[in-house]
Motif scaffolding. Structure first.
Motif, PDB file in Angstrom:
ATOM      1  N   GLY A  11      43.588  -2.237  16.076  1.00 15.01           N
ATOM      2  CA  GLY A  11      44.812  -1.773  16.734  1.00 15.01           C
ATOM      3  C   GLY A  11      44.689  -1.713  18.251  1.00 15.01           C
ATOM      4  O   GLY A  11      45.668  -1.895  18.971  1.00 15.01           O
ATOM      5  N   TYR A  12      43.494  -1.441  18.775  1.00 15.99           N
ATOM      6  CA  TYR A  12      43.344  -1.398  20.234  1.00 15.99           C
ATOM      7  C   TYR A  12      42.560  -2.614  20.756  1.00 15.99           C
ATOM      8  O   TYR A  12      42.177  -2.664  21.923  1.00 15.99           O
ATOM      9  CB  TYR A  12      42.706  -0.076  20.695  1.00 15.99           C
ATOM     10  N   GLY A  13      42.280  -3.574  19.857  1.00 18.83           N
ATOM     11  CA  GLY A  13      41.594  -4.788  20.305  1.00 18.83           C
ATOM     12  C   GLY A  13      40.085  -4.725  20.205  1.00 18.83           C
ATOM     13  O   GLY A  13      39.386  -5.570  20.763  1.00 18.83           O
ATOM     14  N   GLY A  14      39.547  -3.714  19.490  1.00 17.70           N
ATOM     15  CA  GLY A  14      38.096  -3.635  19.306  1.00 17.70           C
ATOM     16  C   GLY A  14      37.635  -4.541  18.168  1.00 17.70           C
ATOM     17  O   GLY A  14      38.447  -5.075  17.408  1.00 17.70           O
ATOM     18  N   LEU A  15      36.328  -4.702  18.058  1.00 20.72           N
ATOM     19  CA  LEU A  15      35.739  -5.526  16.995  1.00 20.72           C
ATOM     20  C   LEU A  15      35.009  -4.632  15.997  1.00 20.72           C
ATOM     21  O   LEU A  15      34.412  -3.623  16.385  1.00 20.72           O
ATOM     22  CB  LEU A  15      34.735  -6.522  17.587  1.00 20.72           C
ATOM     23  N   VAL A  16      35.047  -5.035  14.722  1.00 20.89           N
ATOM     24  CA  VAL A  16      34.338  -4.286  13.677  1.00 20.89           C
ATOM     25  C   VAL A  16      33.250  -5.167  13.070  1.00 20.89           C
ATOM     26  O   VAL A  16      33.523  -6.288  12.627  1.00 20.89           O
ATOM     27  CB  VAL A  16      35.298  -3.847  12.542  1.00 20.89           C
ATOM     28  N   PHE A  17      32.026  -4.665  13.087  1.00 23.55           N
ATOM     29  CA  PHE A  17      30.914  -5.329  12.402  1.00 23.55           C
ATOM     30  C   PHE A  17      30.505  -4.424  11.237  1.00 23.55           C
ATOM     31  O   PHE A  17      30.560  -3.199  11.347  1.00 23.55           O
ATOM     32  CB  PHE A  17      29.699  -5.501  13.325  1.00 23.55           C
ATOM     33  N   HIS A  18      30.042  -5.072  10.162  1.00 24.34           N
ATOM     34  CA  HIS A  18      29.653  -4.282   8.987  1.00 24.34           C
ATOM     35  C   HIS A  18      28.289  -4.744   8.495  1.00 24.34           C
ATOM     36  O   HIS A  18      28.041  -5.947   8.413  1.00 24.34           O
ATOM     37  CB  HIS A  18      30.699  -4.463   7.884  1.00 24.34           C
ATOM     38  N   ASP A  19      27.389  -3.805   8.185  1.00 24.83           N
ATOM     39  CA  ASP A  19      26.058  -4.265   7.752  1.00 24.83           C
ATOM     40  C   ASP A  19      25.941  -4.320   6.234  1.00 24.83           C
ATOM     41  O   ASP A  19      26.495  -3.488   5.512  1.00 24.83           O
ATOM     42  CB  ASP A  19      24.919  -3.502   8.435  1.00 24.83           C
ATOM     43  N   VAL A  20      25.255  -5.361   5.777  1.00 22.76           N
ATOM     44  CA  VAL A  20      25.149  -5.633   4.340  1.00 22.76           C
ATOM     45  C   VAL A  20      23.734  -6.091   3.977  1.00 22.76           C
ATOM     46  O   VAL A  20      23.036  -6.684   4.804  1.00 22.76           O
ATOM     47  CB  VAL A  20      26.156  -6.733   3.896  1.00 22.76           C
ATOM     48  N   VAL A  21      23.352  -5.814   2.725  1.00 19.79           N
ATOM     49  CA  VAL A  21      22.040  -6.276   2.248  1.00 19.79           C
ATOM     50  C   VAL A  21      22.183  -7.226   1.060  1.00 19.79           C
ATOM     51  O   VAL A  21      21.203  -7.721   0.534  1.00 19.79           O
ATOM     52  CB  VAL A  21      21.115  -5.088   1.855  1.00 19.79           C
ATOM     53  N   GLN A  22      23.439  -7.484   0.632  1.00 14.83           N
ATOM     54  CA  GLN A  22      23.680  -8.347  -0.534  1.00 14.83           C
ATOM     55  C   GLN A  22      24.922  -9.202  -0.305  1.00 14.83           C
ATOM     56  O   GLN A  22      25.878  -8.745   0.343  1.00 14.83           O
ATOM     57  CB  GLN A  22      24.048  -7.503  -1.751  1.00 14.83           C
ATOM     58  N   GLY A  23      24.959 -10.379  -0.918  1.00 12.87           N
ATOM     59  CA  GLY A  23      26.105 -11.275  -0.794  1.00 12.87           C
ATOM     60  C   GLY A  23      27.410 -10.656  -1.295  1.00 12.87           C
ATOM     61  O   GLY A  23      28.472 -10.839  -0.699  1.00 12.87           O
ATOM     62  N   ARG A  24      27.300  -9.887  -2.370  1.00  8.94           N
ATOM     63  CA  ARG A  24      28.505  -9.276  -2.963  1.00  8.94           C
ATOM     64  C   ARG A  24      29.197  -8.357  -1.951  1.00  8.94           C
ATOM     65  O   ARG A  24      30.414  -8.392  -1.777  1.00  8.94           O
ATOM     66  CB  ARG A  24      28.057  -8.478  -4.204  1.00  8.94           C
ATOM     67  N   HIS A  25      28.415  -7.535  -1.258  1.00 12.78           N
ATOM     68  CA  HIS A  25      28.992  -6.627  -0.267  1.00 12.78           C
ATOM     69  C   HIS A  25      29.511  -7.398   0.942  1.00 12.78           C
ATOM     70  O   HIS A  25      30.509  -7.021   1.566  1.00 12.78           O
ATOM     71  CB  HIS A  25      27.951  -5.593   0.181  1.00 12.78           C
ATOM     72  N   ALA A  26      28.826  -8.493   1.270  1.00 13.48           N
ATOM     73  CA  ALA A  26      29.260  -9.310   2.403  1.00 13.48           C
ATOM     74  C   ALA A  26      30.648  -9.896   2.124  1.00 13.48           C
ATOM     75  O   ALA A  26      31.526  -9.907   2.990  1.00 13.48           O
ATOM     76  CB  ALA A  26      28.240 -10.423   2.660  1.00 13.48           C
ATOM     77  N   ARG A  27      30.858 -10.382   0.900  1.00 15.48           N
ATOM     78  CA  ARG A  27      32.160 -10.961   0.531  1.00 15.48           C
ATOM     79  C   ARG A  27      33.269  -9.913   0.623  1.00 15.48           C
ATOM     80  O   ARG A  27      34.355 -10.174   1.131  1.00 15.48           O
ATOM     81  CB  ARG A  27      32.125 -11.499  -0.906  1.00 15.48           C
ATOM     82  N   LYS A  28      32.973  -8.717   0.119  1.00 15.76           N
ATOM     83  CA  LYS A  28      33.969  -7.627   0.145  1.00 15.76           C
ATOM     84  C   LYS A  28      34.362  -7.310   1.581  1.00 15.76           C
ATOM     85  O   LYS A  28      35.543  -7.134   1.895  1.00 15.76           O
ATOM     86  CB  LYS A  28      33.360  -6.360  -0.473  1.00 15.76           C
ATOM     87  N   ALA A  29      33.358  -7.221   2.451  1.00 12.05           N
ATOM     88  CA  ALA A  29      33.625  -6.882   3.855  1.00 12.05           C
ATOM     89  C   ALA A  29      34.404  -8.003   4.534  1.00 12.05           C
ATOM     90  O   ALA A  29      35.323  -7.753   5.328  1.00 12.05           O
ATOM     91  CB  ALA A  29      32.309  -6.611   4.590  1.00 12.05           C
ATOM     92  N   ALA A  30      34.056  -9.253   4.208  1.00 14.38           N
ATOM     93  CA  ALA A  30      34.766 -10.401   4.797  1.00 14.38           C
ATOM     94  C   ALA A  30      36.234 -10.360   4.372  1.00 14.38           C
ATOM     95  O   ALA A  30      37.142 -10.550   5.192  1.00 14.38           O
ATOM     96  CB  ALA A  30      34.107 -11.700   4.359  1.00 14.38           C
ATOM     97  N   GLU A  31      36.462 -10.073   3.095  1.00 11.49           N
ATOM     98  CA  GLU A  31      37.842 -10.009   2.585  1.00 11.49           C
ATOM     99  C   GLU A  31      38.625  -8.885   3.250  1.00 11.49           C
ATOM    100  O   GLU A  31      39.825  -8.978   3.462  1.00 11.49           O
ATOM    101  CB  GLU A  31      37.833  -9.807   1.059  1.00 11.49           C
ATOM    102  N   ALA A  32      37.926  -7.809   3.603  1.00 13.91           N
ATOM    103  CA  ALA A  32      38.590  -6.663   4.247  1.00 13.91           C
ATOM    104  C   ALA A  32      38.922  -6.956   5.709  1.00 13.91           C
ATOM    105  O   ALA A  32      39.651  -6.192   6.346  1.00 13.91           O
ATOM    106  CB  ALA A  32      37.717  -5.430   4.146  1.00 13.91           C
ATOM    107  N   GLY A  33      38.374  -8.042   6.266  1.00 12.91           N
ATOM    108  CA  GLY A  33      38.780  -8.462   7.611  1.00 12.91           C
ATOM    109  C   GLY A  33      37.859  -8.050   8.746  1.00 12.91           C
ATOM    110  O   GLY A  33      38.289  -7.986   9.900  1.00 12.91           O
ATOM    111  N   VAL A  34      36.573  -7.802   8.458  1.00 13.41           N
ATOM    112  CA  VAL A  34      35.663  -7.457   9.562  1.00 13.41           C
ATOM    113  C   VAL A  34      35.446  -8.685  10.453  1.00 13.41           C
ATOM    114  O   VAL A  34      35.621  -9.826  10.019  1.00 13.41           O
ATOM    115  CB  VAL A  34      34.290  -6.920   9.062  1.00 13.41           C
ATOM    116  N   ASP A  35      35.055  -8.442  11.702  1.00  7.66           N
ATOM    117  CA  ASP A  35      34.841  -9.533  12.660  1.00  7.66           C
ATOM    118  C   ASP A  35      33.408 -10.049  12.620  1.00  7.66           C
ATOM    119  O   ASP A  35      33.145 -11.167  13.047  1.00  7.66           O
ATOM    120  CB  ASP A  35      35.141  -9.037  14.082  1.00  7.66           C
ATOM    121  N   GLY A  36      32.488  -9.222  12.138  1.00  8.72           N
ATOM    122  CA  GLY A  36      31.096  -9.639  12.098  1.00  8.72           C
ATOM    123  C   GLY A  36      30.401  -9.061  10.888  1.00  8.72           C
ATOM    124  O   GLY A  36      30.710  -7.941  10.462  1.00  8.72           O
ATOM    125  N   LEU A  37      29.488  -9.828  10.317  1.00 10.06           N
ATOM    126  CA  LEU A  37      28.674  -9.337   9.195  1.00 10.06           C
ATOM    127  C   LEU A  37      27.225  -9.301   9.642  1.00 10.06           C
ATOM    128  O   LEU A  37      26.702 -10.295  10.166  1.00 10.06           O
ATOM    129  CB  LEU A  37      28.812 -10.271   7.990  1.00 10.06           C
TER     130      LEU A  37
END
Ligand SMILES: Cc1cc2nc3c(=O)[nH]c(=O)nc-3n(C[C@H](O)[C@H](O)[C@H](O)COP(=O)(O)O)c2cc1C
Length: 315
Positions: free
Chosen positions: A119-145
């Motif tokens: 909403g204010y133009g910031g970026l969201v990165f999310h940390d993951v240790v498994q492919g399954r969680h990475a896919r979920k985060a990607a689908e949710a729209g994070v900018d970085g994994l």
């Protein structure tokens, strides 16, 4: 800010990752002044008011650096988005008010956090240790994994970095950030060669003048090699890497299974104060530089790395 705009503001493609009880304003400001993205966990201040004050301090010190003609890198915070963290809403509201450039989320995906930061133009990165969680985060729209691989400090994964980076790249076109054992600029370049956009470095930044780690903790890192790191759930209930000597000092051997439920409250804070975490990257760490000097060295090593790639050019 777009991901490309972020990369354009760094002198080397690296992030000094957020570390519980270790990162604070001095480390963040000096990291950013050195051209590396500096970060800290919101929980390193005991209250949301304290977190708010740290943000103000960091912003003022970076603004002063800009006024003096420097071009510091942006900074970020880590928000533990776990049900056991009662401060998620309050800290998010403060981060939004300050328009923190990068918000790193761990231990869960909350769409409202991503929406608020975007909403204010910031970026969201999310940390993951498994492919399954990475896919979920990607689908949710994070900018970085952030691919937290084997040998990382803190709550590490077990995956091989070549394989995990490639697995994420196949379905994700945002920023891929690689973590686990990266302690020098040649290794940052290697992360890029493997397909990552950025390296995520924790353990290396514990052993700096500005980190808030106990002097004995810093010394223990200088003396340690990979055999001195123990991967165990004994402290958190989920596996993390700890310095063997520090486990032993507390009468532990890493064989216990730890608490049943993960809880980012007082118990966890006390445990991490006494038992010190570090990753396999300890093996590359021999000194306690000022953060400014470490960042300058990372830049020089990164630039030097291209020369190492040459191989039998005449063949
Ligand atoms: C002492 C310590 C504390 C950490 N605390 C956090 C934290 O609060 N939040 C988080 O997202 N990651 C935390 N991490 C993980 C790091 O951000 C990062 O994933 C890791 O250090 C990268 O691996 P490396 O240490 O091998 O460079 C911590 C790591 C260490 C060593």
């Amino acid at each position: 800010m777009t991901p490309d705009e972020l990369l354009a503001q760094l002198k080397v493609p690296a992030i000094a990752s957020p570390m519980f009880l270790v990162s604070g304003p001095d480390l963040v400001v000096e990291t950013c002044r050195g051209g590396v993205l500096g970060t800290f966990p919101t929980l390193n201040q005991r209250t949301s008011e304290g977190f708010d004050q740290w943000l103000t301090e960091i912003e003022e010190r970076l603004a002063a650096a800009r006024q003096a003609g420097e071009r510091p890198a942006p900074f970020g915070i880590n928000l533990i988005v776990h049900a056991s963290n009662p401060r998620v809403e309050a800290d998010l509201e403060i981060a939004v008010r300050h328009q923190v450039p990068v918000v790193i989320t761990s231990l869960g995906i909350r769409p409202e956090v991503i929406e608020a930061v975007h909403g204010y133009g910031g970026l969201v990165f999310h940390d993951v240790v498994q492919g399954r969680h990475a896919r979920k985060a990607a689908e949710a729209g994070v900018d970085g994994l952030i691919a937290v691989c084997a040998g990382a400090g803190g709550h590490a994964g077990t995956l091989n970095p070549f394989a995990f980076t490639d697995e994420i790249r196949r379905f994700f076109d945002g920023l891929v950030i690689l973590a686990g054992g990266i302690s020098d600029g040649h290794q940052v370049a290697a992360a890029r060669m493997m397909g990552a956009d950025l390296a995520y470095m924790g353990t290396r930044f514990i052993a700096t003048a500005e980190s808030r780690a106990d002097p004995d903790y810093k010394r223990m890192i200088l003396e340690a090699g990979t055999a001195d790191i123990v991967y165990t759930p004994e402290i958190s209930g989920v596996p993390a890497n700890f310095l063997k000597a520090s486990l032993e000092r507390n009468g532990l051997d890493g064989a216990g299974k730890g608490p049943d439920a993960f809880d980012f409250g007082e118990r966890e804070a006390k445990a991490w104060r006494d038992v010190w975490s570090a990753g396999h990257g300890v093996t590359s760490i021999d000194d306690l530089p000022a953060t400014a000097d470490l960042c300058a060295r990372l830049v020089a090593e990164y630039r030097d790395a291209a020369g190492r790639l040459r191989f039998n050019d005449a063949a």
